[in-house]
Scaffold this active site. Structure first.
Site, PDB file in Angstrom:
ATOM      1  N   ILE A  56      22.247  34.274  63.013  1.00 58.67           N
ATOM      2  CA  ILE A  56      23.102  35.447  62.875  1.00 58.67           C
ATOM      3  C   ILE A  56      23.816  35.784  64.177  1.00 58.67           C
ATOM      4  CG2 ILE A  56      21.319  37.147  63.486  1.00 58.67           C
ATOM      5  CD1 ILE A  56      22.430  38.934  61.265  1.00 58.67           C
ATOM      6  N   HIS A 124      10.607  29.223  63.584  1.00 59.64           N
ATOM      7  CA  HIS A 124      11.964  28.743  63.332  1.00 59.64           C
ATOM      8  C   HIS A 124      12.413  27.843  64.472  1.00 59.64           C
ATOM      9  CE1 HIS A 124      12.129  32.726  65.280  1.00 59.64           C
ATOM     10  NE2 HIS A 124      13.243  32.314  65.890  1.00 59.64           N
ATOM     11  N   LEU A 125      12.961  26.703  64.085  1.00 59.68           N
ATOM     12  CA  LEU A 125      13.470  25.728  65.042  1.00 59.68           C
ATOM     13  C   LEU A 125      14.950  25.990  65.275  1.00 59.68           C
ATOM     14  CD1 LEU A 125      12.991  23.039  66.668  1.00 59.68           C
ATOM     15  CD2 LEU A 125      13.834  21.851  64.624  1.00 59.68           C
TER      16      LEU A 125
END
Length: 224
Positions: A56, A124-125
């Site tokens: 985002i 999260h990668l």
């Protein structure tokens, strides 16, 4: 009677753990995205285990997050049984970049932020490309060799003495897990040694000053 009571207690514990996990998935933003419950997020790629979507707040022209559908808090929660999972996360990240015309493997950066430098407590990668175009104002968040960012190499070196993964990369290898027991004990030993040393010196100094005051204080005789 005891066995029956024991079984009942164990069942309560299992239910409590299950409810806790379910509650976490209900409030976790990335769990909602993985279940396609967030209409504002476009899922770029997914399979039965992983989802990929755009960051985002992108730090590069191509900035994606690859997330497991199963809730895992962070890279500190990874152990040797997760090695294949992380490899598949990297494979999905590379596939998304290739589909978008990024084919130079030397201009890609993948990695995990370590707690407390995570905005969402769901593994999260980060997949960024081109590395040469990471914005200056965001570069410090994705700099290899820092405590904030652990880069992802093609493989995860198996296991530290605590059973956690060590993430290798251009940073020369960064521990992805908490400090080892030996490190913690060594730090505690140094701390307490320093504490007792300063306490002893302070007490000795205070005693010497008190004695000097007593030796030089005037003697006052009160009338009878």
């Amino acid at each position: 009677m005891e066995n029956s009571a024991g079984d009942t207690v164990q069942q309560r514990d299992d239910n409590t753990e299950s409810d806790s996990s379910s509650d976490m998935e209900d409030i976790c933003m990335f769990c909602m995205i993985a279940k396609n419950q967030d209409k504002d997020t476009e899922i770029v790629k997914q399979d039965s285990e992983l989802v990929c979507f755009r960051d985002i707040n992108p730090a590069a022209p191509h900035h994606y997050l690859v997330v497991p559908k199963k809730h895992i808090v962070s890279c500190f929660s990874l152990f040797k049984e997760h090695v294949k999972l992380v490899e598949r996360m990297a494979e999905m990240g590379r596939a998304v970049l290739q589909e978008n015309g990024i084919t130079n493997p030397n201009d890609i950066r993948m990695g995990f932020h370590r707690p407390p430098y995570i905005s969402v407590p769901h593994l999260h990668l980060h997949v960024l490309a081109p590395t040469s175009e990471i914005t200056d104002c965001m570069a410090h968040k994705f700099t290899p060799g820092t405590m904030r960012f652990a880069t992802r190499e093609l493989e995860c070196r198996r296991q530290t003495e605590d059973g956690g993964c060590v993430w290798g990369g251009e940073d020369g290898g960064l521990s992805g897990g908490p400090p080892s027991h030996f490190t913690v004990l060594a730090l505690l030993l140094v701390f307490f040694s320093f504490f007792f040393f300063t306490s002893a010196v302070g007490t000795k100094s205070y005693t010497r000053e008190t004695q000097d005051i007593q030796d030089t204080a005037p003697v006052i005789f009160l009338p009878v």
